[in-house]
Design a protein around this motif. Structure first.
Motif, PDB file in Angstrom:
ATOM      1  N   ASN A   1       0.804  -1.230   0.000  1.00 58.82           N
ATOM      2  CA  ASN A   1       0.000   0.000   0.000  1.00 58.82           C
ATOM      3  C   ASN A   1       0.830   1.270   0.000  1.00 58.82           C
ATOM      4  OD1 ASN A   1      -2.485  -1.366   0.033  1.00 58.82           O
ATOM      5  ND2 ASN A   1      -2.406  -1.627   2.256  1.00 58.82           N
ATOM      6  N   SER A   2       2.148   1.137  -0.086  1.00 61.81           N
ATOM      7  CA  SER A   2       3.025   2.306   0.035  1.00 61.81           C
ATOM      8  C   SER A   2       3.239   3.041  -1.287  1.00 61.81           C
ATOM      9  CB  SER A   2       4.385   1.886   0.593  1.00 61.81           C
ATOM     10  OG  SER A   2       5.058   1.008  -0.306  1.00 61.81           O
ATOM     11  N   THR A   3       2.547   2.617  -2.345  1.00 60.89           N
ATOM     12  CA  THR A   3       2.681   3.196  -3.693  1.00 60.89           C
ATOM     13  C   THR A   3       4.147   3.431  -4.066  1.00 60.89           C
ATOM     14  OG1 THR A   3       2.363   5.471  -2.891  1.00 60.89           O
ATOM     15  CG2 THR A   3       0.402   4.270  -3.644  1.00 60.89           C
ATOM     16  N   PRO A   4       4.973   2.389  -4.033  1.00 63.96           N
ATOM     17  CA  PRO A   4       6.405   2.577  -4.271  1.00 63.96           C
ATOM     18  C   PRO A   4       6.739   2.763  -5.746  1.00 63.96           C
ATOM     19  CG  PRO A   4       5.932   0.258  -3.998  1.00 63.96           C
ATOM     20  CD  PRO A   4       4.631   0.989  -3.766  1.00 63.96           C
ATOM     21  N   ASN A   5       7.783   3.546  -6.000  1.00 60.50           N
ATOM     22  CA  ASN A   5       8.400   3.606  -7.323  1.00 60.50           C
ATOM     23  C   ASN A   5       9.518   2.576  -7.444  1.00 60.50           C
ATOM     24  OD1 ASN A   5       8.094   6.923  -6.524  1.00 60.50           O
ATOM     25  ND2 ASN A   5       6.955   6.094  -8.258  1.00 60.50           N
ATOM     26  N   THR A   6      10.095   2.222  -6.281  1.00 60.83           N
ATOM     27  CA  THR A   6      11.184   1.253  -6.226  1.00 60.83           C
ATOM     28  C   THR A   6      10.968   0.348  -5.025  1.00 60.83           C
ATOM     29  OG1 THR A   6      12.712   2.885  -7.166  1.00 60.83           O
ATOM     30  CG2 THR A   6      13.696   0.955  -6.123  1.00 60.83           C
ATOM     31  N   VAL A   7      11.258  -0.936  -5.196  1.00 61.91           N
ATOM     32  CA  VAL A   7      11.182  -1.903  -4.107  1.00 61.91           C
ATOM     33  C   VAL A   7      12.508  -2.645  -4.025  1.00 61.91           C
ATOM     34  CG1 VAL A   7      10.033  -3.977  -3.217  1.00 61.91           C
ATOM     35  CG2 VAL A   7       8.691  -2.193  -4.363  1.00 61.91           C
ATOM     36  N   VAL A   8      13.040  -2.761  -2.805  1.00 65.66           N
ATOM     37  CA  VAL A   8      14.241  -3.557  -2.560  1.00 65.66           C
ATOM     38  C   VAL A   8      13.858  -4.693  -1.624  1.00 65.66           C
ATOM     39  CG1 VAL A   8      16.571  -3.588  -1.628  1.00 65.66           C
ATOM     40  CG2 VAL A   8      15.786  -1.592  -2.900  1.00 65.66           C
ATOM     41  N   ILE A   9      14.095  -5.931  -2.043  1.00 64.92           N
ATOM     42  CA  ILE A   9      13.704  -7.103  -1.261  1.00 64.92           C
ATOM     43  C   ILE A   9      14.941  -7.774  -0.685  1.00 64.92           C
ATOM     44  CG2 ILE A   9      12.559  -9.348  -1.299  1.00 64.92           C
ATOM     45  CD1 ILE A   9      10.816  -8.324  -3.580  1.00 64.92           C
ATOM     46  N   GLY A  10      14.940  -7.961   0.645  1.00 65.82           N
ATOM     47  CA  GLY A  10      16.057  -8.590   1.329  1.00 65.82           C
ATOM     48  C   GLY A  10      15.607  -9.722   2.227  1.00 65.82           C
ATOM     49  N   LEU A  11      14.837 -10.641   1.683  1.00 63.07           N
ATOM     50  CA  LEU A  11      14.358 -11.799   2.447  1.00 63.07           C
ATOM     51  C   LEU A  11      15.141 -13.057   2.068  1.00 63.07           C
ATOM     52  CD1 LEU A  11      10.531 -11.150   2.231  1.00 63.07           C
ATOM     53  CD2 LEU A  11      11.823 -11.357   4.371  1.00 63.07           C
ATOM     54  N   GLY A  12      15.227 -14.004   3.027  1.00 65.01           N
ATOM     55  CA  GLY A  12      15.857 -15.287   2.726  1.00 65.01           C
ATOM     56  C   GLY A  12      16.727 -15.840   3.825  1.00 65.01           C
ATOM     57  N   THR A  13      17.227 -14.982   4.737  1.00 65.50           N
ATOM     58  CA  THR A  13      18.117 -15.468   5.801  1.00 65.50           C
ATOM     59  C   THR A  13      17.407 -16.487   6.687  1.00 65.50           C
ATOM     60  OG1 THR A  13      19.345 -13.380   5.800  1.00 65.50           O
ATOM     61  CG2 THR A  13      19.569 -14.789   7.736  1.00 65.50           C
ATOM     62  N   ASN A  14      16.163 -16.211   7.046  1.00 63.37           N
ATOM     63  CA  ASN A  14      15.424 -17.161   7.889  1.00 63.37           C
ATOM     64  C   ASN A  14      15.012 -18.411   7.118  1.00 63.37           C
ATOM     65  OD1 ASN A  14      15.329 -15.587  10.402  1.00 63.37           O
ATOM     66  ND2 ASN A  14      14.105 -14.162   9.194  1.00 63.37           N
ATOM     67  N   ASP A  15      14.871 -18.281   5.806  1.00 64.85           N
ATOM     68  CA  ASP A  15      14.579 -19.455   4.980  1.00 64.85           C
ATOM     69  C   ASP A  15      15.782 -20.385   4.905  1.00 64.85           C
ATOM     70  OD1 ASP A  15      11.888 -18.504   3.350  1.00 64.85           O
ATOM     71  OD2 ASP A  15      13.252 -16.849   3.740  1.00 64.85           O
ATOM     72  N   SER A  16      16.983 -19.846   5.165  1.00 65.25           N
ATOM     73  CA  SER A  16      18.207 -20.648   5.045  1.00 65.25           C
ATOM     74  C   SER A  16      18.418 -21.583   6.237  1.00 65.25           C
ATOM     75  CB  SER A  16      19.427 -19.723   4.916  1.00 65.25           C
ATOM     76  OG  SER A  16      19.780 -19.155   6.171  1.00 65.25           O
ATOM     77  N   LYS A  17      17.625 -21.463   7.284  1.00 63.42           N
ATOM     78  CA  LYS A  17      17.782 -22.359   8.432  1.00 63.42           C
ATOM     79  C   LYS A  17      17.767 -23.801   7.934  1.00 63.42           C
ATOM     80  CE  LYS A  17      15.842 -19.024  11.667  1.00 63.42           C
ATOM     81  NZ  LYS A  17      14.716 -18.646  12.552  1.00 63.42           N
ATOM     82  N   ASN A  18      18.765 -24.564   8.315  1.00 67.66           N
ATOM     83  CA  ASN A  18      19.017 -25.845   7.652  1.00 67.66           C
ATOM     84  C   ASN A  18      17.807 -26.770   7.633  1.00 67.66           C
ATOM     85  OD1 ASN A  18      19.233 -26.218  10.434  1.00 67.66           O
ATOM     86  ND2 ASN A  18      20.933 -27.669  10.294  1.00 67.66           N
ATOM     87  N   TRP A  19      17.077 -26.854   8.742  1.00 67.12           N
ATOM     88  CA  TRP A  19      15.917 -27.743   8.783  1.00 67.12           C
ATOM     89  C   TRP A  19      14.806 -27.279   7.856  1.00 67.12           C
ATOM     90  CZ3 TRP A  19      11.311 -25.578  10.244  1.00 67.12           C
ATOM     91  CH2 TRP A  19      11.386 -24.347  10.924  1.00 67.12           C
ATOM     92  N   LEU A  20      14.626 -25.926   7.774  1.00 65.30           N
ATOM     93  CA  LEU A  20      13.565 -25.381   6.938  1.00 65.30           C
ATOM     94  C   LEU A  20      13.921 -25.504   5.457  1.00 65.30           C
ATOM     95  CD1 LEU A  20      10.888 -23.903   6.643  1.00 65.30           C
ATOM     96  CD2 LEU A  20      12.094 -21.736   7.032  1.00 65.30           C
ATOM     97  N   TRP A  21      15.176 -25.230   5.140  1.00 65.85           N
ATOM     98  CA  TRP A  21      15.597 -25.312   3.741  1.00 65.85           C
ATOM     99  C   TRP A  21      15.515 -26.748   3.226  1.00 65.85           C
ATOM    100  CZ3 TRP A  21      15.918 -21.768   0.184  1.00 65.85           C
ATOM    101  CH2 TRP A  21      16.544 -22.074  -1.027  1.00 65.85           C
ATOM    102  N   ASP A  22      15.986 -27.695   4.023  1.00 66.27           N
ATOM    103  CA  ASP A  22      15.949 -29.090   3.596  1.00 66.27           C
ATOM    104  C   ASP A  22      14.517 -29.607   3.473  1.00 66.27           C
ATOM    105  OD1 ASP A  22      18.698 -29.216   3.489  1.00 66.27           O
ATOM    106  OD2 ASP A  22      18.916 -30.061   5.508  1.00 66.27           O
ATOM    107  N   TRP A  23      13.634 -29.104   4.322  1.00 59.19           N
ATOM    108  CA  TRP A  23      12.248 -29.555   4.319  1.00 59.19           C
ATOM    109  C   TRP A  23      11.433 -28.913   3.198  1.00 59.19           C
ATOM    110  CZ3 TRP A  23       8.182 -26.505   7.252  1.00 59.19           C
ATOM    111  CH2 TRP A  23       6.908 -27.053   7.054  1.00 59.19           C
ATOM    112  N   LEU A  24      11.586 -27.587   3.024  1.00 56.29           N
ATOM    113  CA  LEU A  24      10.668 -26.841   2.174  1.00 56.29           C
ATOM    114  C   LEU A  24      11.359 -25.885   1.212  1.00 56.29           C
ATOM    115  CD1 LEU A  24       7.518 -26.809   2.072  1.00 56.29           C
ATOM    116  CD2 LEU A  24       7.606 -24.777   3.543  1.00 56.29           C
ATOM    117  N   GLY A  25      12.445 -25.293   1.670  1.00 55.05           N
ATOM    118  CA  GLY A  25      13.028 -24.175   0.939  1.00 55.05           C
ATOM    119  C   GLY A  25      13.519 -24.506  -0.451  1.00 55.05           C
TER     120      GLY A  25
END
Length: 378
Positions: free
Chosen positions: A98-122
């Motif tokens: 809802n922020s009506t952005p002209n630019t978006v920077v995405i920095g997600l993934g560190t928590n997805d890298s948790k070994n159990w989560l990545w091996d299971w789903l990531g």
């Protein structure tokens, strides 16, 4: 009789209204940047995140008169929808949309890298969910320019975070950038040389200095002028870089069709752009301005027979013809762009090949019946 008090009130009202419109116009001219991410974006562990998180420091670097920077980081969140603590379910995601952005920077993934989560789903679902989030921002009416991060290093075994797994996530993020034609900012290689100096004691979250360098890397890319491609004689050319990935109408061109070369033959109308890797020491990539090829070097596109296909293109020696509903045989001619015929003859239904080995390198037109198609002789 004129009431001077009324005149004064009206004058004050007009002044306020004028100030309001000037202020509104100035705010409307600002570029709106939305920083999407997890605790690294939010500024976890910093004494004063509102001043020292990377979005806050980026705001100062970019200048508040030109940019409005929003911090939509949320600690612990994953890109994965099914990870149990997903950014998709967080109010910050809704706020970012809802922020009506002209630019978006995405920095997600560190928590997805948790070994159990990545091996299971990531490893099976991360790319799909990431692409869907990118598309959710691309579908906004503001059509924002989207940049994505390669993750900073991290190592904390009791959280299940290992740099080896962060590397696996970064491979997927790089693939996403190349497949979708997104700008890519390599935070990992920059931080790798500053371990542990730019990290807090948990070896995952950046210090104030680390956050500043994230901001600096983002600022560097956002303020760069987007490169422009050139088009001439049937060839579209990228500015110089380390490697390339071309797109036609937003779809990545395969390597077999010249999609990873600096120069690529244009064989169809459409919108072209290229992703350019800037340095051999970094995976950072910038995406060019779009170039609309509305006509094949001045050829009347109405005369181009879409049923004619040739391959390979570019070609060295033997040109193969794929023509729908071809009769027993047909006349053909090959001319250069000046119209001079370089080769002519007949092709047979049982042998749809033309030997062009004696032609010089360049761009030619193959004419068959009332249609023509362009090809490149290497």
């Amino acid at each position: 009789m004129i009431d001077r008090n009324v005149i004064k009130i009206q004058a004050v009202g007009l002044s306020c209204l004028l100030i309001f419109f000037i202020s509104f116009h100035a705010n409307a001219q600002k570029k709106r940047l939305s920083c999407v991410g997890n605790s690294i974006t939010a500024g976890y562990g910093l004494t004063n995140p509102s001043q020292d998180s990377y979005p806050s420091q980026l705001s100062r670097l970019l200048g508040s008169t030109s940019w409005t920077v929003g911090n939509y980081g949320s600690s612990g969140r994953t890109m994965l929808k099914g990870g149990g603590y997903s950014y998709w379910d967080d109010s910050q995601y809704a706020s970012a949309l809802n922020s009506t952005p002209n630019t978006v920077v995405i920095g997600l993934g560190t928590n997805d890298s948790k070994n159990w989560l990545w091996d299971w789903l990531g490893q099976s679902e991360f790319k799909t969910d990431y692409k869907l989030m990118v598309q959710s921002f691309q579908s906004l009416s503001t059509k924002p320019d989207i940049w994505i991060f390669l993750l900073v290093p991290g190592e904390k075994s009791d959280w299940g975070i290992f740099n080896s797994y962060i590397g696996k996530v970064n491979v997927k993020i790089k693939e996403i950038a190349l497949e979708m034609g997104l700008g890519l900012i390599d935070q990992h290689s920059v931080f790798a040389g500053h371990w542990p100096g730019w990290f807090q004691t948990d070896s995952v979250h950046p210090t104030v200095e680390g956050a500043y360098n994230i901001a600096l890397n983002v600022q560097d890319m956002l303020l760069r002028t987007k490169p422009e491609v050139t088009y001439s004689n049937g060839i579209i050319t990228s500015p110089d870089g380390i490697d390339y990935q071309w797109y036609i109408n937003g779809i990545a061109v395969s390597s077999a069709n010249g999609g990873i070369q600096r120069e690529m033959a244009v064989t169809q109308l459409g919108t072209y752009k290229v992703s350019i890797r800037l340095a051999s020491t970094s995976e950072t990539r910038i995406v060019s301005k779009e170039y609309n090829v509305s006509a094949l070097d001045g050829i009347d596109t109405k005369t181009v027979n879409n049923n004619i296909k040739v391959y390979p293109n570019p070609v060295s020696d033997t040109l193969y013809i794929d023509l729908e509903n071809m009769p027993v045989s047909m006349n053909y001619s090959i001319s250069d762009l000046s119209g001079a015929v370089a080769l002519s003859g007949r092709i047979e239904k049982g042998n749809r090949t033309i030997n062009i080995g004696k032609l010089p390198s360049g761009t030619f037109l193959l004419s068959i019946d009332n249609g023509c198609i362009k090809f490149i002789k290497k």
